[in-house]
Design an enzyme around this catalytic site. Structure first.
Site, PDB file in Angstrom:
ATOM      1  N   HIS A  98       0.990  -1.270  -0.062  1.00  0.00           N
ATOM      2  CA  HIS A  98      -0.056  -0.080   0.027  1.00  0.00           C
ATOM      3  C   HIS A  98       0.913   1.357  -0.123  1.00  0.00           C
ATOM      4  O   HIS A  98       0.448   2.359  -0.340  1.00  0.00           O
ATOM      5  CB  HIS A  98      -0.930  -0.091   1.240  1.00  0.00           C
ATOM      6  CG  HIS A  98      -0.329   0.220   2.391  1.00  0.00           C
ATOM      7  ND1 HIS A  98      -0.052  -0.800   3.485  1.00  0.00           N
ATOM      8  CD2 HIS A  98      -0.122   1.495   2.990  1.00  0.00           C
ATOM      9  CE1 HIS A  98       0.315  -0.240   4.592  1.00  0.00           C
ATOM     10  NE2 HIS A  98       0.518   0.946   4.535  1.00  0.00           N
ATOM     11  N   SER A 138       4.887   2.379   7.702  1.00  0.00           N
ATOM     12  CA  SER A 138       4.577   1.448   7.103  1.00  0.00           C
ATOM     13  C   SER A 138       5.679   0.846   6.039  1.00  0.00           C
ATOM     14  O   SER A 138       6.088   1.615   5.326  1.00  0.00           O
ATOM     15  CB  SER A 138       3.168   1.767   6.227  1.00  0.00           C
ATOM     16  OG  SER A 138       1.914   1.989   6.766  1.00  0.00           O
ATOM     17  N   ASP A 175      -0.014  -7.492   1.354  1.00  0.00           N
ATOM     18  CA  ASP A 175       0.406  -6.202   1.630  1.00  0.00           C
ATOM     19  C   ASP A 175       2.068  -6.080   1.612  1.00  0.00           C
ATOM     20  O   ASP A 175       2.531  -5.496   2.405  1.00  0.00           O
ATOM     21  CB  ASP A 175      -0.295  -5.620   3.017  1.00  0.00           C
ATOM     22  CG  ASP A 175       0.117  -4.044   2.679  1.00  0.00           C
ATOM     23  OD1 ASP A 175       0.357  -3.485   1.669  1.00  0.00           O
ATOM     24  OD2 ASP A 175       0.003  -3.618   3.954  1.00  0.00           O
TER      25      ASP A 175
END
Length: 495
Positions: A144, A245, A174
């Protein structure tokens, strides 16, 4: 300045001391020796050496994306205000009080219709983190972080910036593997996430809110945390925020044990619960991304639900474990193997199914074409069946997750295809992937977020799909749609 207790307090303290001495004197020597002695408290760990050894391998990732730009036409020189209405509502729109449309302007000139021009411009998209896994420039991050971007730029701790290319991504876990043209980089050593224990110290290095090379520490709060996604997560209390992230979760030996991926939050910021993808699962995906640029998974063609304790007792099982088969795909691998609706799958290839979500993970990790052993519980007996695992394609994956396929022909009854929001947004809802038909006519666009349908809050693509499926076609549906941090209700009649 001395601090004086009141006389009554002094008297009570003196009396208490005298009583304590008297009791101590009355105790036998053996009893006094038997009093528990507090163990010296252990010193807190020093992370400085771990940070010094690993920090240079963690990178900042910024991305850009192309957005459409519409150039608005200039108002006519005569200042005819009706032109503004016609620009928004079409050339034949007649505002109240303006009479009939006149092809000639008020001064006799030919009225020019607005002709907006479409173009694109590149804008900043987001910031994330990543870490080096090989000396020749391979870097791991979250899918993402780089998804839907047209430019990926990697900045090292020494300030050098490189443009990266995507080697492969896997939205299901992911994970994204990217590469920069560099050599002599220092990769992070890969640890063993299976050896993690609750209470173990770990730290994260990343770029929360764009503040690159930020270090935070905490402990492992839970292992194999099931959130309904494809992977079991490592739960920690390490402070992780948007921008972290894709960054590494590191143990005290300086080894990567996970990739920081999600936060559980009501505000969008850190609230004490962070989730990381176990590095063992990550590296299995990386092998396929390096070799093929994509991940191939297995499937057997069943829809499953949880086994409730009451159901387990009624079926003769000791406890509510396994995966209850609710439907079997006609002609699929499970059907050919003899699996029936109502069966409970208790093991796959010799590995016990403790939770329902264990089954898709085990099946997905099996190479297509492999003959697997499926153990089922049926009518009080355990049966062993053989199934040839098939490949999980996009259509099958969408059906398994309750999502509409990401194509124009797969639009739902509202004319929409949707997908899950990025995990680190801390928000609920689904994001529009494509809009056509009634949805497009109502003004919904890709990138809009569907927050609610009628009086039901949207929590996931699967739940969204079920709500849309059950809509009454005789009544229009009302959708709460968010765009650019503004929300409005949109009315669409289901097809």
């Amino acid at each position: 300045m001395a601090f004086h207790l009141p006389y009554s307090a002094v008297a009570r303290a003196a009396a208490g001391a005298a009583l304590s001495l008297a009791l101590a004197a009355a105790l036998p020597i053996g009893a006094a020796q038997a009093q528990p002695v507090a163990a010296p408290s252990a010193a807190l760990p020093d992370f400085t050496q771990v940070v010094e050894a690993t920090e240079a391998s963690v990178v900042n990732i910024r991305t850009t994306e192309a957005v459409p730009v519409r150039r608005s036409p200039m108002m006519p020189g005569d200042g005819d205000p009706s032109e503004l209405f016609r620009w928004f509502f079409g050339p034949d729109f007649m505002p109240p009080g303006f009479g009939q449309p006149n092809p000639q302007g008020p001064r006799g000139r030919q009225r020019q219709q607005p002709a907006p021009s479409e173009g694109e411009r590149t804008v900043p998209r987001g910031i994330g983190s990543g870490f080096v896994i090989s000396a020749d420039g391979y870097i791991l991050t979250n899918n993402h972080v780089v998804d839907n971007s047209n430019g990926i730029f990697v900045t090292m701790t020494d300030g050098k910036e490189y443009k990266a290319k995507v080697i492969g991504t896997d939205a299901r876990t992911d994970i994204a593997l990217i590469k920069i043209e560099a050599s002599g980089l220092k990769p992070l050593p890969i640890g063993d996430s299976d050896k993690l224990r609750k209470g173990q110290w770990v730290l994260a290095i990343g770029s929360p809110f764009g503040l690159d090379s930020t270090v935070t520490a905490g402990i492992v709060s839970a292992i194999n945390r099931d959130t309904g996604d494809y992977l079991p997560f490592i739960q920690t209390d390490v402070a992780v925020n948007p921008g972290n992230s894709g960054g590494p979760l590191i143990n005290l030996q300086g080894q990567v044990v996970g990739i920081n991926s999600q936060i559980v939050s009501r505000s969008g910021g850190f609230m004490g619960i962070s989730l990381a993808i176990p590095i063992d699962e990550v590296m299995r995906v990386v092998e396929q991304l390096k070799a093929h640029g994509k991940v191939t998974r297995g499937r057997i063609g069943v829809q499953i639900t949880e086994v409730q304790d009451e159901v387990a007792k009624a079926l003769g099982l000791d406890k509510g474990q396994g995966a209850l088969v609710s439907s079997v795909e006609a002609g699929g691998p499970a059907a050919k193997a003899g699996v029936h609706p109502g069966d409970v799958i208790t093991a796959f290839n010799g590995q016990a199914i403790k939770h329902m979500t264990d089954l898709p993970r085990l099946v997905g990790a099996t190479r297509p074409g492999t003959t697997a052993t499926v153990q089922v519980w049926r009518k009080g007996k355990s049966l062993e069946l053989k199934a040839t695992v098939a490949e999980l394609d996009d259509k099958a994956a969408a059906a398994q997750n309750g999502e509409a396929p990401s194509s124009g022909t797969g639009a739902d009854r509202l004319g929409l295809t949707v997908k899950a929001l990025p995990p680190d947004t801390g928000e609920q809802g689904v994001v529009v992937d494509q809009a056509e038909g009634a949805a497009a006519e109502a003004g919904i666009e890709p990138g809009d977020v569907i927050l609610r349908i009628n009086d039901a809050d949207i929590t996931s693509p699967k739940q969204y799909a079920q709500i849309v499926k059950d809509l009454d076609k005789s009544r229009p549906a009302v959708l709460l749609v968010s765009r650019d941090q503004q929300s409005q209700w949109v009315i669409i009649k289901p097809q």
